[in-house]
Design an enzyme around this catalytic site. Structure first.
Site, PDB file in Angstrom:
ATOM      1  N   LYS A  53       0.839  -1.207   0.000  1.00  0.00           N
ATOM      2  CA  LYS A  53       0.000   0.000   0.000  1.00  0.00           C
ATOM      3  C   LYS A  53       0.874   1.257   0.000  1.00  0.00           C
ATOM      4  CE  LYS A  53      -3.788  -2.460   2.206  1.00  0.00           C
ATOM      5  NZ  LYS A  53      -4.492  -2.812   3.456  1.00  0.00           N
ATOM      6  N   GLN A  97      -4.117  -1.755   9.788  1.00  0.00           N
ATOM      7  CA  GLN A  97      -4.085  -3.054   9.125  1.00  0.00           C
ATOM      8  C   GLN A  97      -4.633  -4.133  10.071  1.00  0.00           C
ATOM      9  OE1 GLN A  97      -3.131  -3.579   5.817  1.00  0.00           O
ATOM     10  NE2 GLN A  97      -3.988  -5.596   6.191  1.00  0.00           N
ATOM     11  N   ASP A 120     -10.843   3.094   4.399  1.00  0.00           N
ATOM     12  CA  ASP A 120     -11.187   1.676   4.242  1.00  0.00           C
ATOM     13  C   ASP A 120     -12.700   1.472   4.152  1.00  0.00           C
ATOM     14  OD1 ASP A 120      -8.972   0.037   3.966  1.00  0.00           O
ATOM     15  OD2 ASP A 120      -8.522   0.046   6.119  1.00  0.00           O
TER      16      ASP A 120
END
Ligand SMILES: NC(=O)c1ccc[n+]([C@@H]2O[C@H](COP(=O)([O-])OP(=O)(O)OC[C@H]3O[C@@H](n4cnc5c(N)ncnc54)[C@H](OP(=O)(O)O)[C@@H]3O)[C@@H](O)[C@H]2O)c1
Length: 294
Positions: A53, A97, A120
């Site tokens: 990412k 994460q 997200d």
């Protein structure tokens, strides 16, 4: 005739190229989008995902920073750090994460992120807006799947989409996106799970079949109708002594047999995975534009 391969790598590159143009526009106004990633612990897969990412951010020109913490990090420390990042002007998107270690509640983490920085798309505010058909940040994997369908010429409108899996990351949000009366959606959606009876009867009715179960090579040629479009979200490690690492990644679909029946199919790797990252970048640029009113 074997299926057309829907190339997620290529489509995601096109998306990243168009993002670069938006970033140039922002740069002219002296605005640079910033993404903060938080990684707790030493889960090897999580480290790989975060690195991918961050690298993708660098390539398009999004500024990124990574906080790496030991697995013993107390939950309160993480929540405090998120609060700090919520208030930091140069950070427009925050991602933690998952999975986090057991002492940290993922629910509390999701609630702690400011919905305006929730790139997200996990915060209940954004989930609610998605359900209401007024989305701001849509979750990256389902959004990537929607983009893949549209950009490969497989508009789900009017189609019967069968989704295998009702997980909170993929199946559930994807279903709520695809039944909306909106562009890239307007499908009739069936969701299957472990209590679904006569699964094959349902998969055989799919115009578009999306597998998001985490069961290696579960979907076989006998389960799909000729001409189906297949999106394989599954990412499963199986042993393979012929590779250097001793394993390889396969999807939830038995690619070799299903590609002989389907009209189009995504490979694993190289299908949905790269799209997830492209959508994270896209959401970060969107968050920056909203926050800076650019
Ligand atoms: N490529 C990417 O970017 C990406 C991103 C996210 C996830 N993934 C992959 O996608 C897969 C799914 O992820 P997830 O987070 O959604 O998983 P999850 O939360 O564990 O959900 C799995 C779903 O599959 C259903 N299921 C499992 N076995 C089944 C069976 N035999 N028949 C019917 N339904 C079955 C489960 O049903 P119940 O609800 O009844 O248990 C559940 O709803 C995983 O392989 C994951 O690695 C890939």
């Amino acid at each position: 005739m074997p299926a057309e391969i829907i190339d997620g790598k290529m489509i995601s590159s096109e998306i990243k190229e168009s993002l670069k143009e938006k970033l140039e526009d922002l740069k002219r106004k002296e605005i640079v989008p910033g993404l903060a990633a938080i990684l707790v612990g030493d889960n090897p897969a999580s480290q790989v995902y975060v690195n991918m990412k961050v690298k993708a951010c660098d390539k398009v020109g999004i500024r990124s920073e990574v906080d790496r913490y030991p697995k013993e990090l107390p939950e309160s420390d993480l929540l405090n750090r998120i609060e700090e990042l919520n208030g930091k002007e140069s950070i427009h998107g925050i991602l933690v994460q998952f999975p986090t270690p057991a002492q940290i509640s993922e629910e509390k983490v999701i609630l702690a992120v400011d919905p305006k920085k929730d790139v997200d798309g996990f915060h209940p505010f954004n989930v609610g807006m998605m359900l209401a058909g007024k989305p701001t940040f849509l979750p990256c994997t389902p959004l990537g799947i929607q983009e893949l369908l549209m950009r490969s010429g497989n508009d789900p409108s009017g189609k019967h989409v069968v989704i295998l899996g009702r997980g909170s990351l993929v199946g559930r949000p994807l279903a709520s996106m695809l039944f909306q009366k909106s562009k890239g959606a307007n499908a009739t959606v069936t969701i299957c799970h472990t209590a679904t009876r006569n699964l094959t009867n349902l998969t055989l009715q799919a115009d578009i079949l999306i597998a998001a179960m985490g069961k290696a090579k579960f979907v076989t040629a006998a389960m799909v109708k000729p001409g189906v479009v297949v999106i394989d979200v599954g990412t499963n490690r199986i042993e393979d002594p012929s590779t250097k690492s001793g394993y390889r990644l396969v999807g939830d679909v038995d690619f070799d047999s299903v590609k002989e029946v389907a009209k189009a199919i995504t490979p694993v790797p190289g299908g949905v995975g790269p799209m997830t990252i492209a959508m994270l970048l896209s959401n970060t640029v969107k968050a920056c534009k909203i926050q800076s009113e650019a």
